[in-house]
Design a protein around this motif. Sequence first.
Motif, PDB file in Angstrom:
ATOM      1  N   VAL A  63      -0.347  13.782  -6.124  1.00 26.24           N
ATOM      2  CA  VAL A  63      -0.664  12.351  -6.132  1.00 26.24           C
ATOM      3  C   VAL A  63       0.169  11.629  -5.078  1.00 26.24           C
ATOM      4  O   VAL A  63      -0.333  10.776  -4.340  1.00 26.24           O
ATOM      5  CB  VAL A  63      -0.416  11.761  -7.533  1.00 26.24           C
ATOM      6  N   LEU A  64       1.450  12.003  -4.989  1.00 25.76           N
ATOM      7  CA  LEU A  64       2.296  11.375  -3.972  1.00 25.76           C
ATOM      8  C   LEU A  64       1.833  11.754  -2.571  1.00 25.76           C
ATOM      9  O   LEU A  64       1.920  10.948  -1.640  1.00 25.76           O
ATOM     10  CB  LEU A  64       3.754  11.759  -4.199  1.00 25.76           C
ATOM     11  N   GLY A  65       1.338  12.976  -2.426  1.00 23.16           N
ATOM     12  CA  GLY A  65       0.786  13.373  -1.131  1.00 23.16           C
ATOM     13  C   GLY A  65      -0.409  12.501  -0.776  1.00 23.16           C
ATOM     14  O   GLY A  65      -0.549  12.047   0.375  1.00 23.16           O
ATOM     15  N   TYR A  66      -1.235  12.253  -1.747  1.00 23.51           N
ATOM     16  CA  TYR A  66      -2.389  11.375  -1.537  1.00 23.51           C
ATOM     17  C   TYR A  66      -1.923   9.994  -1.090  1.00 23.51           C
ATOM     18  O   TYR A  66      -2.428   9.430  -0.124  1.00 23.51           O
ATOM     19  CB  TYR A  66      -3.196  11.283  -2.833  1.00 23.51           C
ATOM     20  N   VAL A  67      -0.947   9.470  -1.795  1.00 29.67           N
ATOM     21  CA  VAL A  67      -0.417   8.147  -1.453  1.00 29.67           C
ATOM     22  C   VAL A  67       0.105   8.153  -0.016  1.00 29.67           C
ATOM     23  O   VAL A  67      -0.107   7.194   0.747  1.00 29.67           O
ATOM     24  CB  VAL A  67       0.696   7.748  -2.439  1.00 29.67           C
ATOM     25  N   ALA A  68       0.747   9.249   0.372  1.00 33.33           N
ATOM     26  CA  ALA A  68       1.309   9.316   1.718  1.00 33.33           C
ATOM     27  C   ALA A  68       0.220   9.215   2.787  1.00 33.33           C
ATOM     28  O   ALA A  68       0.358   8.447   3.745  1.00 33.33           O
ATOM     29  CB  ALA A  68       2.101  10.613   1.891  1.00 33.33           C
ATOM     30  N   ILE A  69      -0.873   9.965   2.639  1.00 29.59           N
ATOM     31  CA  ILE A  69      -1.872   9.896   3.723  1.00 29.59           C
ATOM     32  C   ILE A  69      -2.774   8.686   3.606  1.00 29.59           C
ATOM     33  O   ILE A  69      -3.241   8.164   4.599  1.00 29.59           O
ATOM     34  CB  ILE A  69      -2.760  11.165   3.855  1.00 29.59           C
ATOM     35  N   VAL A  70      -3.052   8.221   2.400  1.00 30.74           N
ATOM     36  CA  VAL A  70      -4.016   7.127   2.265  1.00 30.74           C
ATOM     37  C   VAL A  70      -3.348   5.765   2.401  1.00 30.74           C
ATOM     38  O   VAL A  70      -3.956   4.828   2.901  1.00 30.74           O
ATOM     39  CB  VAL A  70      -4.771   7.250   0.927  1.00 30.74           C
ATOM     40  N   PHE A  71      -2.110   5.640   1.966  1.00 34.85           N
ATOM     41  CA  PHE A  71      -1.462   4.329   2.036  1.00 34.85           C
ATOM     42  C   PHE A  71      -0.316   4.274   3.040  1.00 34.85           C
ATOM     43  O   PHE A  71      -0.296   3.413   3.906  1.00 34.85           O
ATOM     44  CB  PHE A  71      -0.949   3.916   0.652  1.00 34.85           C
ATOM     45  N   ILE A  72       0.653   5.192   2.915  1.00 38.09           N
ATOM     46  CA  ILE A  72       1.885   5.022   3.700  1.00 38.09           C
ATOM     47  C   ILE A  72       1.594   5.117   5.199  1.00 38.09           C
ATOM     48  O   ILE A  72       2.012   4.248   5.965  1.00 38.09           O
ATOM     49  CB  ILE A  72       2.939   6.068   3.279  1.00 38.09           C
ATOM     50  N   THR A  73       0.858   6.153   5.611  1.00 34.71           N
ATOM     51  CA  THR A  73       0.618   6.295   7.052  1.00 34.71           C
ATOM     52  C   THR A  73      -0.199   5.140   7.633  1.00 34.71           C
ATOM     53  O   THR A  73       0.271   4.443   8.533  1.00 34.71           O
ATOM     54  CB  THR A  73      -0.048   7.650   7.351  1.00 34.71           C
ATOM     55  N   PRO A  74      -1.421   4.869   7.152  1.00 31.26           N
ATOM     56  CA  PRO A  74      -2.217   3.837   7.817  1.00 31.26           C
ATOM     57  C   PRO A  74      -1.698   2.410   7.603  1.00 31.26           C
ATOM     58  O   PRO A  74      -1.677   1.615   8.527  1.00 31.26           O
ATOM     59  CB  PRO A  74      -3.610   4.004   7.215  1.00 31.26           C
ATOM     60  N   TYR A  75      -1.281   2.089   6.388  1.00 36.70           N
ATOM     61  CA  TYR A  75      -0.955   0.689   6.109  1.00 36.70           C
ATOM     62  C   TYR A  75       0.479   0.326   6.429  1.00 36.70           C
ATOM     63  O   TYR A  75       0.797  -0.834   6.642  1.00 36.70           O
ATOM     64  CB  TYR A  75      -1.244   0.361   4.643  1.00 36.70           C
ATOM     65  N   PHE A  76       1.375   1.323   6.430  1.00 36.72           N
ATOM     66  CA  PHE A  76       2.784   0.992   6.648  1.00 36.72           C
ATOM     67  C   PHE A  76       3.249   1.485   8.025  1.00 36.72           C
ATOM     68  O   PHE A  76       3.554   0.684   8.914  1.00 36.72           O
ATOM     69  CB  PHE A  76       3.616   1.599   5.510  1.00 36.72           C
ATOM     70  N   LEU A  77       3.200   2.798   8.226  1.00 37.54           N
ATOM     71  CA  LEU A  77       3.807   3.358   9.429  1.00 37.54           C
ATOM     72  C   LEU A  77       3.041   2.980  10.688  1.00 37.54           C
ATOM     73  O   LEU A  77       3.626   2.544  11.686  1.00 37.54           O
ATOM     74  CB  LEU A  77       3.889   4.884   9.299  1.00 37.54           C
ATOM     75  N   GLN A  78       1.716   3.136  10.630  1.00 37.42           N
ATOM     76  CA  GLN A  78       0.961   2.887  11.859  1.00 37.42           C
ATOM     77  C   GLN A  78       0.936   1.407  12.224  1.00 37.42           C
ATOM     78  O   GLN A  78       0.670   1.055  13.372  1.00 37.42           O
ATOM     79  CB  GLN A  78      -0.456   3.471  11.737  1.00 37.42           C
ATOM     80  N   GLN A 121      -8.213  15.732   1.729  1.00 36.16           N
ATOM     81  CA  GLN A 121      -8.233  16.295   3.085  1.00 36.16           C
ATOM     82  C   GLN A 121      -9.612  16.216   3.721  1.00 36.16           C
ATOM     83  O   GLN A 121      -9.752  16.509   4.899  1.00 36.16           O
ATOM     84  CB  GLN A 121      -7.842  17.774   3.023  1.00 36.16           C
ATOM     85  N   ASP A 122     -10.635  15.880   2.938  1.00 34.31           N
ATOM     86  CA  ASP A 122     -12.009  16.004   3.421  1.00 34.31           C
ATOM     87  C   ASP A 122     -12.253  15.043   4.596  1.00 34.31           C
ATOM     88  O   ASP A 122     -11.731  13.929   4.626  1.00 34.31           O
ATOM     89  CB  ASP A 122     -12.981  15.693   2.288  1.00 34.31           C
ATOM     90  N   ASP A 123     -13.065  15.537   5.573  1.00 33.85           N
ATOM     91  CA  ASP A 123     -13.367  14.691   6.735  1.00 33.85           C
ATOM     92  C   ASP A 123     -14.207  13.485   6.344  1.00 33.85           C
ATOM     93  O   ASP A 123     -14.139  12.442   6.972  1.00 33.85           O
ATOM     94  CB  ASP A 123     -14.107  15.518   7.794  1.00 33.85           C
ATOM     95  N   ASN A 124     -15.038  13.663   5.343  1.00 32.77           N
ATOM     96  CA  ASN A 124     -15.832  12.546   4.855  1.00 32.77           C
ATOM     97  C   ASN A 124     -14.931  11.592   4.067  1.00 32.77           C
ATOM     98  O   ASN A 124     -14.442  11.919   2.987  1.00 32.77           O
ATOM     99  CB  ASN A 124     -16.948  13.108   3.965  1.00 32.77           C
ATOM    100  N   ARG A 125     -14.692  10.397   4.607  1.00 36.05           N
ATOM    101  CA  ARG A 125     -13.696   9.494   4.022  1.00 36.05           C
ATOM    102  C   ARG A 125     -14.035   9.056   2.607  1.00 36.05           C
ATOM    103  O   ARG A 125     -13.164   8.638   1.848  1.00 36.05           O
ATOM    104  CB  ARG A 125     -13.510   8.258   4.920  1.00 36.05           C
ATOM    105  N   ALA A 126     -15.342   9.131   2.256  1.00 28.98           N
ATOM    106  CA  ALA A 126     -15.719   8.715   0.903  1.00 28.98           C
ATOM    107  C   ALA A 126     -15.004   9.550  -0.149  1.00 28.98           C
ATOM    108  O   ALA A 126     -14.733   9.074  -1.256  1.00 28.98           O
ATOM    109  CB  ALA A 126     -17.230   8.840   0.729  1.00 28.98           C
ATOM    110  N   PHE A 127     -14.684  10.800   0.228  1.00 25.25           N
ATOM    111  CA  PHE A 127     -14.023  11.660  -0.753  1.00 25.25           C
ATOM    112  C   PHE A 127     -12.607  11.186  -1.073  1.00 25.25           C
ATOM    113  O   PHE A 127     -12.056  11.574  -2.090  1.00 25.25           O
ATOM    114  CB  PHE A 127     -14.015  13.110  -0.264  1.00 25.25           C
ATOM    115  N   GLU A 128     -12.019  10.354  -0.207  1.00 24.53           N
ATOM    116  CA  GLU A 128     -10.714   9.768  -0.533  1.00 24.53           C
ATOM    117  C   GLU A 128     -10.795   8.964  -1.830  1.00 24.53           C
ATOM    118  O   GLU A 128      -9.915   9.036  -2.688  1.00 24.53           O
ATOM    119  CB  GLU A 128     -10.246   8.854   0.596  1.00 24.53           C
TER     120      GLU A 128
END
Lengths: 322, 397, 301
Positions: A147-162, B357-364
């Motif tokens: 779950v934390l990994g998910y948070v890292a790629i979906v929130f931390i990278t795009p919304y904070f770091l980038q 990890q999926d390329d299709n962003r909807a899977f996020e």
Amino acid sequence: MAEAQLKKAYDGQWIPSYRLKSAVASQRWQGFVVAMLIVCSTITLATTVGIIVMLVTNSIGFFSSDKVELSKFLTDTQWTLGQSQGEIHYGILPLLSGTFRITAIAMLIAIPFGLITAVYLSEYASRRTRSILKPALEILAGVPTVVLGYVAIVFITPYFLQSLDDGFKAFNAASAGIAVGVLCLPLVTSLAEDALQAVPKTLREGALGLGSTKFETTMKVVLPAALSGIVSAFLLALARAIGETMVVALAAGSSPTFSLDPRLQSQTMTGYIVNTFQSDTVVPGSIAYHSVYAVAVVLFLITLMLTLLGQWVRRRYQEVYQ
Amino acid sequence: MQDHVQTKRDRSRRWFDSGFSITCLLIASLVVVILVCLISGILWQGAPWLRPSFLWNAHHENQPNESGIGQAIIGSGMVCLICGMFALPIGIGTAIFLEEFRPRNRWLKWFHNLVQLNISNLAGVPSIVYGILGVTAFVYMFGVFGKIQTDRPSDYEIGIHYMYQIKTIGGDYVTFPCEDKFQTLYSVDRPLMVTNAKGETFELNVLPKGASRPSDDGLRSRSVFAGKNASITSQKEFYHMQLPFHKSALAAGLTLALVILPIVIIASQEALRAVPNSLREAAFGMGATRWQVVRGTVIPSATPGIMTGAILAMSRAIGEAAPVLAVMGGVLSSTLGLTNLMDSTPTLPVTIYRWAQDDNRAFEGLSAAAIIVLLLFLLVMNSAAVLIRYRAEKNKG
Amino acid sequence: MSTIESAGSPVSRVRKIMPSRNIADEPNAHAPMGVEGAAGRGPEKMNDEGLQPAIEIENFDAFYGDYQALHRVTLRIPERRVTAFIGPSGCGKSTLLRWINRMNDVVATARAEGKLRVGDIDVLSRSTNVVDLRRNVGIVFQKPTPFPKSIYDNVAYGPRLHFKINAAELDNLVEWSLKKAALWDEVKNRLHQSAHGLSGGQQQRLCIARAIAVGPKILLMDEPCSALDPASTARVEDLIFELREQFTIVIVTHNMHQAARVSDRTAFFYQGHIVEEGVTDQVFTKPKQKQTEDYVTGKFG
């Protein structure tokens, strides 16, 4: 035994006497149970033996291959196993540097924040703040790492770091490091708080009685007294961060880089292992397959040493106040 | 009497003190802030995808709207069940041995200390190392049962029937028995007794190569050209087992059992240690053997503690992804679902990982929805643990 | 039922009506562990030196690791009497008590040498069945230790462990034990409630009921009243005095008044030695040794 008989029994000097159960039978049964318990205990030993045998035999398989030399494994600054084509490089340094970058960032977050939270909980917090903070920490500690990994790629990278710097790649060391830091924070807090709580109250009262402020008492008396416990907390958290897998597999990317730049992709040792096993292209018996075990030996040795060191330090401080 | 003089230094010390405590509070409350952000972010991403069909659909490649976590929930349940069935009895047994049966015999004493030392070290081993152990010891079993590979039938298996399948000219599939399971293709060159999908058994009509196709529909569905290859298929019973375990739910469950074993042991040891010694002495004084003391007195008193520990260990198992990923690979769906213990299956954490990890962003978004479900499971389990602890404390007081 | 309830009578009355019974006349009674010689001696002849010993201790040494807790202790404890062990903390009196039914087996470093016999059982022998020994020698501890079960299950614990017994017999046995421990009237309506709901004194009497339910000949009591309030203490002391009619009781106590109140004989321990042993009245009023006198008059301890 009828009521009348009971009455008589009580009246006289009757003593309970019935046919006895066989003591031998219960002794035998106990022997059997103990044997079963010993078998259970053996499984933990078998696990350790299994890990060691597996790591040793398979990494021998790796290093005995014609294409592999130990010196290159330790010094080459490229790692291309697991990548598609090209020349084969198998230097562990890029993987180590990935692990190092992420762990360093994680510790930069977990140690100060965790320690201060522990100090607050142990020395300052009222019952009410405690009753909010403690469960929050417990929940955070129970969040699965994926779950934390998910948070890292979906929130931390795009919304904070980038938004801070354009140089951050979609997968980078910093976001993984931050997430691992959050993951280690509850661990640091609870271990450090245990260490602080173990400091006898009389020590605090002595310092306060001499006119120290609470801050001075904490800094000059309590923290030094709990130092070894706190150090052991750091070491155990460090071992945890180095062994963390899912966060880095998700957020740190899949190409190893030999660098200190936290904005780059940085595959770690654990990330490499999980990526290799996950892919269908790696055939058992191949160099790439065996390389997993060589990497795992390094990972295992580092975490084992940190764990042992942490336990040793902790045992020393426990002796002081018991 | 001397008046208390508040010097400048004194005042700055006070200020510093209260400033420090406020800073501490701010930093400590960061934990709450992180938690709130984390949960609200995931809810925001995942909530739109949370529909009833999400809960029972399987994963479909590139079709986020059709995809769901039905198989993953069943898979996680199965893997955790296997894990619990092994880890809990073994872990609790080990804890009882370590806490209640301190031996006097020199060798047993040595064994006792070794086990105790070993457990605290095992607790520090990263879970991915257990994953590698799972691959080596369960998936391939150190190569003891033949060469290390997964795409070949095992020499040691039960509950599986092999047969060859061939497509007739008419387009129907017919099957016939298989004698050598290691021969994956069988070239048909003479008439054989075959069975079709309707269960009718008849002799296959083998036409020479280059012959013209029969015009009769019935004949067409019973004929093949000579030299056509039949491929091997298998039918598995629910009790199908094989050695080595291959990439299976059983291997994953056993691996997870090894991961949580130290946690179960340490938690149970603490629960047993919390039982007052006076209770043990009282039972000994009644003439109970050591095992009778443990079973009749110690275990009942320690049960709430042991159960709390067991639940926490199981909630660790249900959220653990790395070892499962290593053992079963990143499976997202299986065509037939989980029919026996030798099938590989998706689990919730692995699904979350693959979707993220999926390329299709909807899977996020789907991934976040799966996280919500996983967190709900964990919430239920942890509430149960809290409830047990609370009731035990109430009974004691 | 009236005969049964008379069990709850106060000590003073028991002292007066204490019967001088010939045990051999009792059809249900067990023969005493020694020879029949003890038969016919009433408990009121308390200073009789010719009593058959229930416990014989000779040249007994006890150790914890390298530390010697008891030095060449020799003592004969008569049956159907209350024998009190007194002495300052760490004098070895609890150690001796706990050796009598081998409770010290639990302590890894404890060992002992010498002669220690309970009836015809050689306690220290390796071949001795500890389960049998403890069934014959019950023990009650300082802190009341009811199991976290119902009152009924607490008393039934021992019988279920040792006896082939049916449900009806067990009901009767539980009732008998609770009556014997003077607790029946207080708990008969809540037998199946948790024993933790009882008061401290009640819990201690429950522990005594639990101990006598397996039919021991000897009851060891390790400071049974030190965790109780004065009223509960008085009730437990009354109970001890009544039980003496049927059981050999050894009691360790810090409280000299208690020793004087409940015991027939007293042994004074000091630094691992028995300094003096004899009839309680004599030990307290005309001690032969200077140390005993100093201790009972409160000069140290």
